[in-house]
Design a protein around this motif. Structure first.
Motif, mmCIF file in Angstrom:
data_model
loop_
_atom_site.group_PDB
_atom_site.id
_atom_site.type_symbol
_atom_site.label_atom_id
_atom_site.label_comp_id
_atom_site.label_asym_id
_atom_site.label_seq_id
_atom_site.Cartn_x
_atom_site.Cartn_y
_atom_site.Cartn_z
ATOM 1 N N TYR A 79 -38.185 -68.816 -0.814
ATOM 2 C CA TYR A 79 -38.626 -68.743 0.573
ATOM 3 C C TYR A 79 -39.525 -69.709 0.694
ATOM 4 O O TYR A 79 -40.247 -70.187 0.108
ATOM 5 N N GLY A 80 -39.232 -70.217 2.069
ATOM 6 C CA GLY A 80 -40.211 -71.391 2.486
ATOM 7 C C GLY A 80 -39.841 -72.888 2.103
ATOM 8 O O GLY A 80 -40.369 -73.801 2.226
ATOM 9 N N ARG A 81 -38.610 -73.190 1.713
ATOM 10 C CA ARG A 81 -38.112 -74.203 1.168
ATOM 11 C C ARG A 81 -37.061 -74.886 2.072
ATOM 12 O O ARG A 81 -36.591 -75.827 1.288
ATOM 13 N N PHE A 82 -36.491 -74.003 2.695
ATOM 14 C CA PHE A 82 -35.479 -74.672 3.770
ATOM 15 C C PHE A 82 -35.799 -74.616 4.892
ATOM 16 O O PHE A 82 -36.381 -73.455 5.726
ATOM 17 N N LEU A 93 -36.254 -85.267 -6.252
ATOM 18 C CA LEU A 93 -35.413 -86.343 -5.762
ATOM 19 C C LEU A 93 -34.507 -85.731 -4.791
ATOM 20 O O LEU A 93 -33.543 -86.452 -4.470
ATOM 21 N N CYS A 94 -34.524 -84.573 -4.395
ATOM 22 C CA CYS A 94 -33.426 -84.034 -3.743
ATOM 23 C C CYS A 94 -33.610 -84.272 -2.181
ATOM 24 O O CYS A 94 -32.573 -84.056 -1.509
ATOM 25 N N GLN A 95 -34.747 -84.630 -1.650
ATOM 26 C CA GLN A 95 -34.893 -84.951 -0.203
ATOM 27 C C GLN A 95 -35.809 -85.853 -0.090
ATOM 28 O O GLN A 95 -37.114 -86.193 -0.909
ATOM 29 N N PRO A 141 -28.972 -76.413 -7.906
ATOM 30 C CA PRO A 141 -28.028 -76.834 -7.007
ATOM 31 C C PRO A 141 -28.296 -76.451 -5.529
ATOM 32 O O PRO A 141 -27.843 -77.217 -4.575
ATOM 33 N N MET A 142 -28.968 -75.432 -5.285
ATOM 34 C CA MET A 142 -29.424 -75.111 -3.790
ATOM 35 C C MET A 142 -30.235 -75.861 -3.253
ATOM 36 O O MET A 142 -30.272 -75.888 -1.908
ATOM 37 N N GLU A 149 -22.877 -84.722 -6.912
ATOM 38 C CA GLU A 149 -22.704 -86.496 -6.876
ATOM 39 C C GLU A 149 -23.914 -86.920 -6.380
ATOM 40 O O GLU A 149 -24.344 -88.090 -7.011
ATOM 41 N N ASP A 150 -24.681 -86.437 -5.364
ATOM 42 C CA ASP A 150 -25.893 -86.912 -4.805
ATOM 43 C C ASP A 150 -27.098 -87.010 -6.001
ATOM 44 O O ASP A 150 -27.730 -87.589 -6.302
ATOM 45 N N ALA A 151 -26.891 -85.877 -6.736
ATOM 46 C CA ALA A 151 -27.925 -85.467 -7.695
ATOM 47 C C ALA A 151 -27.687 -86.395 -8.684
ATOM 48 O O ALA A 151 -28.700 -87.144 -9.315
#
Length: 324
Positions: free
Chosen positions: A107-110, A141-143, A176-177, A183-185
């Motif tokens: 919660y609070g990550r999106f 590294l996701c964002q 993954p979420m 592919e980006d990862a």
């Protein structure tokens, strides 16, 4: 201050049920703890007596205040933790249904979280450069802007200047979420592996980084990517570590599992402690493996990180002790 271990990335409040063995909808009471993988790793290493700190961000709210207080209580320097106005500190709920079912709910990550708002210009590059071990995760590294901040931190530690106890560790912690695509990862992991001297991940995480295959094949590909030590967690088969000339396997340390969620973070902090102590790789791996097992046999993560004496005692009991 120069740190033995400086970590970077996720922090949150873990909301764990006091009711064990039931689904989240049926839980009636909870406890709250400091959470977030790299923050837990810093706590774990601090329990072994290491000087640690974490680079991260929280919301400007009471939960953020709580996390500052907990870091300080555990002996982790919070000087590199700052608030983000307008965002809330994330909370992570889980159900605890031993031996294998521990679903997580973020919660609070999106669409974003405070720890993904770490900016390159705000990172203390001197602290990063001077730390004996720098630890970051794939989740960071996701964002953007955290992606660029983490790469900038890695670039401050040229791989040719590592060695002799100094390491940059990339935890292949893939969730993954948090990603638009696998592919980006994969692209981001490979870019950051160029700066790492050690990579640690389970079979699925290694597959994201270097493709599927046997543990030995995955470790070999990580070495080909440039790391000097590749660590592949093999679940019930134990843990494999390889260098250019060494292959080491640590057999599982059987325990009665209560909550498996913090085992990897305990492993990470203990692994860093063993590296800092200058132990041979087999001892480092056995110590980290046993530390992970201890946390798996307990309910909380940060609160239940073991001391070195507890880990060494467990290894002695299992006939795998060594002179630390």
């Amino acid at each position: 201050m120069s740190y033995d271990l400086l970590t970077m990335g996720r922090i949150s409040v873990d909301i764990y049920p006091n009711d064990i063995g039931v689904g989240l909808a049926d839980v009636t009471s909870f406890g709250k703890y400091l959470g977030g993988s790299p923050s837990n790793v810093a706590v774990a290493a601090a329990k072994h007596g290491r000087r640690t700190a974490v680079i991260t961000r929280t919301g400007d709210d009471p939960f953020g205040e709580y996390l500052h207080r907990e870091l300080t209580r555990y002996g982790v320097d919070d000087a590199h933790v700052s608030p983000v106005e307008g965002l809330q500190t994330p909370a992570t709920f889980c159900a605890i249904q031993p031996p294998e079912d521990f679903p997580l709910y973020f919660y609070g990550r999106f669409p974003t979280a405070p720890d993904l708002q770490i900016r390159a210009e705000e990172v203390d590059v001197d602290a990063v450069r001077e730390a004996t071990i720098f630890w970051s995760t794939v989740t960071g590294l996701c964002q953007e802007p955290a992606r660029s901040a983490q790469l900038s931190a890695h670039e401050a530690r040229p791989r040719e200047e590592l060695g002799e106890g100094r390491h940059t560790i990339l935890d292949l912690d893939y969730r993954p979420m948090f990603w638009d695509s696998i592919e980006d990862a994969t692209a981001q992991v490979r870019e950051n592996l160029r700066h790492a001297s050690i990579a640690i991940g389970n079979r699925e995480e290694c597959a994201v980084a270097v493709g599927d295959g046997s543990p030995d094949e995955q470790a070999d590909r990580l070495l080909e990517a440039g790391v000097s030590i590749a660590v592949v967690k093999m679940g019930s088969a134990g843990v494999l570590a390889k260098t250019a000339g060494t292959r080491v396997v640590s057999e599982p340390v059987p325990v009665e599992t209560q909550n498996g969620l913090g085992a990897g973070d305990s492993f990470g902090g203990a692994f860093c402690h063993g590296l800092l102590a200058g132990w041979e790789l087999q001892h480092v791996l056995d110590f980290a493996n046993a530390a992970g097992a201890i946390v798996a046999s307990r309910i909380a993560c940060s609160e239940d990180m073991p001391t070195s004496d507890e880990v060494l005692q467990l290894l002695d009991e299992r006939g795998r002790g060594f002179q630390a």
